[in-house]
Design an enzyme around this catalytic site. Structure first.
Site, PDB file in Angstrom:
ATOM      1  N   TYR A 120       1.676   0.815   4.546  1.00 15.48           N
ATOM      2  CA  TYR A 120       0.291   0.433   4.282  1.00 15.48           C
ATOM      3  C   TYR A 120      -0.428  -0.023   5.555  1.00 15.48           C
ATOM      4  O   TYR A 120      -1.493  -0.619   5.488  1.00 15.48           O
ATOM      5  CB  TYR A 120       0.242  -0.698   3.244  1.00 15.48           C
ATOM      6  N   LYS A 167      15.861   0.506   1.614  1.00 14.61           N
ATOM      7  CA  LYS A 167      16.380   1.873   1.666  1.00 14.61           C
ATOM      8  C   LYS A 167      16.913   2.140   3.073  1.00 14.61           C
ATOM      9  O   LYS A 167      16.643   3.166   3.703  1.00 14.61           O
ATOM     10  CB  LYS A 167      15.265   2.860   1.294  1.00 14.61           C
ATOM     11  N   ASP A 199      16.195   2.448  -4.868  1.00 14.18           N
ATOM     12  CA  ASP A 199      16.281   3.407  -5.962  1.00 14.18           C
ATOM     13  C   ASP A 199      17.327   2.967  -6.986  1.00 14.18           C
ATOM     14  O   ASP A 199      17.119   3.104  -8.201  1.00 14.18           O
ATOM     15  CB  ASP A 199      16.563   4.817  -5.438  1.00 14.18           C
ATOM     16  N   ASP A 223       5.433  -3.029  -4.165  1.00 11.25           N
ATOM     17  CA  ASP A 223       4.331  -2.546  -4.982  1.00 11.25           C
ATOM     18  C   ASP A 223       4.859  -1.724  -6.158  1.00 11.25           C
ATOM     19  O   ASP A 223       4.520  -1.965  -7.319  1.00 11.25           O
ATOM     20  CB  ASP A 223       3.404  -1.698  -4.102  1.00 11.25           C
ATOM     21  N   ASP A 227       5.540  -2.907 -10.372  1.00 10.72           N
ATOM     22  CA  ASP A 227       4.878  -2.173 -11.451  1.00 10.72           C
ATOM     23  C   ASP A 227       5.902  -1.643 -12.456  1.00 10.72           C
ATOM     24  O   ASP A 227       5.633  -1.596 -13.665  1.00 10.72           O
ATOM     25  CB  ASP A 227       4.072  -1.007 -10.882  1.00 10.72           C
TER      26      ASP A 227
END
Length: 326
Positions: A120, A167, A199, A223, A227
């Site tokens: 971002y 990751k 993951d 983020d 969610d």
């Protein structure tokens, strides 16, 4: 002592749930000065700027900011607003509440998301008709600042440690740096950590969310994974968040503008009001924040509830019930 609160409703249902949160704050005998400002699609259409300079400056100087939601201009609004308060961590609780039809009613965890860099950072380029690039930025300094906050956060709550989701097996230089920097700070503070690939975390949280209490993540992972957690507890309408900086902070519901119901007066105000509870606690009003959270829980359990929660209440009716429950 007067606390200046910047109020930025933004677009869509932000115009409905932000006033609800302000109404809850006004019910306390606390000297708040609320200053409203514009941001989002509507002001961009009118002025050409999604985030007017005066709005940015207000957020940069107010003691705290309440933000609603932004539509297509979201990236041009929320990212600069987080920059205005120098927010280095995004705190996102995700928990199930009594009375809410949750996929995993045992869910109760908090995401601490790095808030300044990662993908971002805004370093994107279109190099040709066929090729675009994105540069991911990860620094020791930002990672360690987040880790220090995380250590203090779990220590203040009597927890032994936190989980680092990353990751690093693929993004070895960037997530590897993030993981190592966080582990170094945690070790210095005597805080226990474990780690999980992001993951794999997505699978584990669906199968057994009780494995996790506090989860520390890079920006994009925080983020997306928060969610995902929202889906386990009943939807984004129940998730508040706080963007914390060293001297000020910004509070916002995780949900968006919900254009399909905007203007109908039926938006769920719970996430915005729970964000207001986090604002109270940030300013040192811990008991008041706890009272707001308890009032929201009471109304979620017994009603009245808005349509997304299976009820028929309006935004105003649910807000009034929460204030009455205070």
């Amino acid at each position: 002592m007067t606390h200046q609160i910047a109020v930025i409703p933004g677009d869509g249902i932000g115009q409905e749930v932000t006033p609800a949160a302000v109404s809850v704050l006004e019910s306390f005998d606390i000297d708040f000065e609320f200053v409203e400002a514009d941001a989002g699609d509507a002001v961009e259409a009118e002025t050409g700027a999604a985030l007017p300079e005066e709005t940015y400056e207000l957020a940069a100087t107010a003691d705290a900011t309440l933000f609603g939601a932004a539509g297509e201009s979201a990236a041009d609004v929320i990212l600069p607003l987080r920059e205005a308060v120098d927010s280095f961590v995004n705190v996102r609780p995700a928990r199930a509440y009594p009375g809410v039809d949750a996929l995993r009613p045992e869910t109760d965890l908090v995401f601490l998301r790095e808030n300044t860099e990662g993908v971002y950072s805004g370093h994107e380029s279109r190099l040709s008709d066929d090729l675009s690039t994105l540069t991911r930025v990860v620094t020791d300094s930002a990672s360690k600042r987040l880790a220090t906050f995380a250590c203090d956060y779990v220590s203040d709550r009597g927890l032994e440690g936190f989980t680092v989701a990353h990751k690093a097996n693929v993004m070895r230089e960037t997530d590897g740096r993030f993981r190592d920097a966080v582990a170094e700070v945690a070790d210095e503070h005597g805080v226990e950590t474990d780690e999980v690939l992001m993951d794999a975390f997505a699978t584990h949280i669906c199968l057994d969310p009780t494995q996790f209490d506090v989860v520390v993540c890079p920006n994009l992972a925080g983020d997306v994974l928060s969610d995902l957690a929202a889906g386990l507890v009943g939807g984004l309408g129940l998730l508040p968040s706080a963007n914390i900086g060293p001297d000020r902070a910004l509070f916002e519901p995780v949900h968006g503008t919900a254009p399909d119901i905007a203007g109908e007066g039926i938006a769920n105000p719970a996430a915005a009001i729970l964000s207001a509870a986090m604002l109270l606690e940030y300013l040192g009003y811990d008991e008041e924040g706890k009272t707001v959270r308890s009032a929201v829980e009471s109304v979620l359990e017994t009603g009245p509830r808005t349509g997304d929660l299976g009820g028929e209440a309006s935004t105003d009716e649910m807000t009034t019930a929460i204030i009455d429950a205070l």
